[in-house]
Write a protein that holds these residues in place. Structure first.
Motif, PDB file in Angstrom:
ATOM      1  N   GLU A   1      16.616  98.073  77.675  1.00 42.84           N
ATOM      2  CA  GLU A   1      17.838  97.265  77.700  1.00 42.84           C
ATOM      3  C   GLU A   1      19.075  98.128  77.490  1.00 42.84           C
ATOM      4  O   GLU A   1      20.092  97.949  78.151  1.00 42.84           O
ATOM      5  CB  GLU A   1      17.771  96.194  76.606  1.00 42.84           C
TER       6      GLU A   1
ATOM      7  N   LEU B   1      19.497 101.011  78.343  1.00 46.26           N
ATOM      8  CA  LEU B   1      19.736 101.838  79.521  1.00 46.26           C
ATOM      9  C   LEU B   1      20.207 101.010  80.710  1.00 46.26           C
ATOM     10  O   LEU B   1      20.309 101.510  81.815  1.00 46.26           O
ATOM     11  CB  LEU B   1      18.469 102.612  79.879  1.00 46.26           C
ATOM     12  N   GLY B   2      20.456  99.723  80.465  1.00 41.51           N
ATOM     13  CA  GLY B   2      21.068  98.907  81.507  1.00 41.51           C
ATOM     14  C   GLY B   2      20.143  97.925  82.198  1.00 41.51           C
ATOM     15  O   GLY B   2      20.529  97.311  83.183  1.00 41.51           O
ATOM     16  N   ALA B   3      18.918  97.764  81.687  1.00 40.14           N
ATOM     17  CA  ALA B   3      18.003  96.807  82.299  1.00 40.14           C
ATOM     18  C   ALA B   3      18.130  95.475  81.569  1.00 40.14           C
ATOM     19  O   ALA B   3      18.109  95.449  80.347  1.00 40.14           O
ATOM     20  CB  ALA B   3      16.572  97.317  82.199  1.00 40.14           C
TER      21      ALA B   3
ATOM     22  N   HIS C   1      22.370  95.172  77.709  1.00 36.29           N
ATOM     23  CA  HIS C   1      22.267  95.968  78.927  1.00 36.29           C
ATOM     24  C   HIS C   1      23.611  96.175  79.615  1.00 36.29           C
ATOM     25  O   HIS C   1      23.699  96.919  80.585  1.00 36.29           O
ATOM     26  CB  HIS C   1      21.228  95.372  79.884  1.00 36.29           C
TER      27      HIS C   1
ATOM     28  N   MET D   1      18.793 102.033  86.965  1.00 34.95           N
ATOM     29  CA  MET D   1      19.245 100.686  86.651  1.00 34.95           C
ATOM     30  C   MET D   1      20.684 100.473  87.125  1.00 34.95           C
ATOM     31  O   MET D   1      21.110  99.365  87.366  1.00 34.95           O
ATOM     32  CB  MET D   1      19.173 100.434  85.142  1.00 34.95           C
TER      33      MET D   1
END
Lengths: 277, 342
Positions: free
Chosen positions: A176, A178-180, B74, B103
């Motif tokens: 999360e 890391l951008g997920a 996120h 991502m």
């Protein structure tokens, strides 16, 4: 104490295995290959009979669909359970394995009550005026499938909870950060790490569904025969033990092949190579 | 204006007791700030609030003037290094580091370039195709750091990142972290319970206790001038003597008078580190006290003595030149400039 002494302790187990597992198996399989001298006739006649092939394909189809549906339904459920605190985990596991505590005959009868001509679903749909005639849901492949999934879903969930419990929640949080989003983190991290469990569960469900007898017997009847019910029919009704043995051998081979294939698949998908299905 | 601004943050897990009690913390851009405290003091909770894993009950959290209080994890773009490293075991070092960039849907060439650069900076180039389980603790640590840094985060959050390493590697890694942090100029919050580690690495230190910050200052100031007894105890002060203020500004404990550099409230405690108490030949009337050695402990470079005096037991570290025996009388002097009033 002599060096060979420890092996003596293995003796009871080995004797038990030979007499109660190997001997009966051989006594069934031997006559299919050596009726009077070596011959594959029993097998060729099985594989050239369209009726048998249809049953064989139906059996594999049911087992395969059951395994896939159990994966689709089991993965989110198991993940949810594995993320609960200890108290809720206990309650939810108890609830999901509750069906396993009853006899499979009783469970199948429950589905007869639900799916039958006078069953819950038909009565409800008729009362609502959706249909005029009861739908024939029982004694079809569909009813066998429902019963099988119901039978084996707890097994899949239990297997997956065991594997998913090992996945550190830090990993989800790291993904999360890391951008997920949660769904992406699940697909990219939890799912690949659950592959060993998914495959183990799939093998259990597939082989279980392939060999299940009670459920297809009660929910499928004679219209939707599968290999297990076919064996019973050959052996008990027609007294054709050689024919039954052939079917048994086919089932064993299918199981072994599926396990091997899934193992190879697991090794490919999971680079860590820690899968023993 | 502060780059990171935590305003009156309250956090409660059960809705009744607060884990954080109106916490305030301001961090300047490019600073490395440590949250120091014993377990249960709320330092990890604070970090998790900043990271976005915990919702606040009340309060605001701003970064660069932007309100982040309700922004999901996120979307925050903060790099986080976990105590467990939390590397993805099914991905290689390169894939782990590339995760955050993927991502962000960057194109492959850019990802490859950025990952290669970051692996180079962290000294991991030769391990890029290994799986985490094939690496040592220190290497994993560096992968975790590289993974957090490659996304060019607004903030770097480190949650006890060194506690799983052995002593030698720890010192090496903390120098490494400091080097990278300064090189990339990333504002960093570092959580630790190890005071040496935190003093060596931080620009400023926030000592936490019971969900609030007890003292927030540079390592030098905290080391020399702890504000409270808790802070003093946590950073190695061991001798606490209850005293009351005299008319002339000195402090008195029973018949012993102590002169201090600063003065404060009437009823206070003076404290001093075991290293700072001097062992002298003749009794001193000012800032002096005498006693008998109760216990002697060998510390390596010197002996430590527990001396029972009329004002309580004092822990004193010898200077290594002269060794005293248990039961011996000892004259001690507490130098005024080493005494801290709490």
């Amino acid at each position: 104490m002599k060096k060979s002494m420890p092996y003596l302790f293995l003796l009871p187990g080995i004797v038990l295995l030979i007499f109660f597992l190997m001997v009966p198996l051989f006594s069934i399989l031997w006559p299919t290959l050596f009726p009077e001298g070596f011959s594959l006739n029993a097998y060729t006649s099985f594989f050239t009979d369209e009726y048998y092939i249809e049953i064989l394909i139906r059996t594999i189809r049911i087992a395969l669909i059951a395994a896939i549906v159990c994966i689709i339904m089991g993965v989110p459920t198991a993940y949810f359970i594995s993320r609960c605190n200890a108290k809720w985990k206990g309650i939810l596991i108890a609830v999901s394995i509750f069906p396993m505590l009853t006899n499979s005959v009783v469970r199948s009868f429950a589905w007869i009550n639900i799916l039958g001509k006078n069953g819950v679903i038909n009565n409800m749909l008729m009362a609502l005026g959706v249909i005029d005639q009861p739908i024939g849901m029982l004694y079809t492949e569909f009813s066998v499938l429902i019963g099988t999934i119901y039978l084996f879903l707890p097994l899949m969930i239990m297997t997956l909870v065991g594997v998913m419990d090992q996945i550190d929640n830090d990993m989800m949080e790291a993904a999360e950060s890391l951008g997920a989003n949660k769904l992406k983190a699940f697909i990219k991290v939890v799912l690949p790490l659950s592959v060993p469990g998914i495959l183990t569960g799939a093998v259990l469900v597939f082989t279980g569904a392939l060999t299940a007898y009670t459920t297809p017997q009660l929910l499928g009847g004679n219209k939707s025969l599968v290999l297990a019910t076919l064996i019973y029919q050959r052996a008990m009704t027609l007294n054709d033990w050689s024919g039954a043995g052939v079917i048994a051998a086919v089932m064993i081979i299918i199981t072994l092949v599926v396990m091997k294939v899934l193992n190879i698949l697991a090794a490919r998908l999971d680079k860590r190579g820690e899968v023993d299905a | 204006m502060a780059f990171v601004d935590l305003k009156d943050i309250c956090v409660s897990y059960d809705g009744k007791t607060n884990v954080l009690e109106g916490l305030n913390l301001q961090i300047k851009e490019g600073e490395l700030v440590s949250l120091l405290g014993p377990s249960g003091c709320g330092k990890t909770t604070t970090l998790r609030v900043v990271a976005g894993y915990i919702d606040t009950k009340s309060g605001e959290f701003l970064v660069d003037g932007q309100n982040y209080t309700k922004v999901p994890v996120h979307k925050r773009n903060f790099g986080i290094v976990f105590q467990s490293y939390a590397l993805f075991p099914h991905l290689t070092v390169k894939e782990n580091v590339a995760f955050g960039l993927k991502m962000r849907k960057m194109d492959k060439a850019t990802i490859d370039k950025k990952v290669a650069e970051m692996l180079e900076i962290c000294g991991l180039s030769e391990y890029k195709d290994r799986l985490p389980k094939q690496m040592s603790g220190g290497q994993r640590q560096r992968v975790a750091l590289a993974r957090a840094l490659v996304i060019e985060p607004k903030l770097l959050l480190l949650d006890e990142p060194l506690s799983n390493l052995d002593a030698k590697l720890r010192i090496q890694m903390r120098v490494e972290i400091k080097r990278l942090q300064k090189k990339l100029g990333i504002t960093t919050i570092f959580v630790t319970h190890d005071q040496e580690e935190c003093f060596s690495i931080s620009d400023r230190v926030a000592v936490m206790n019971g969900g609030v910050i007890e003292q927030y200052d540079t390592p030098e100031n905290i080391y020399a001038h702890p504000n409270t007894e808790f802070v003093a105890r946590f950073i190695g002060f061991e001798n606490f003597i209850s005293v009351h203020k005299q008319a002339d500004g000195t402090y008195k404990a029973q018949d012993y008078t102590f002169k201090t550099e600063t003065t404060g409230k009437d009823e206070a405690k003076i404290t001093i580190r075991p290293d700072d108490i001097e062992i002298i030949d003749e009794p001193s009337s000012l800032n002096g006290v005498s006693g008998i050695i109760q216990v002697r402990t060998f510390l390596g470079k010197s002996y430590q003595y527990e001396v029972s005096t009329p004002i309580g037991n004092l822990i004193v570290n010898g200077d290594g030149n002269k060794v005293y025996e248990t039961g011996q009388d000892l004259n001690l002097r507490l130098p005024a400039h080493k005494i801290v009033l709490v």
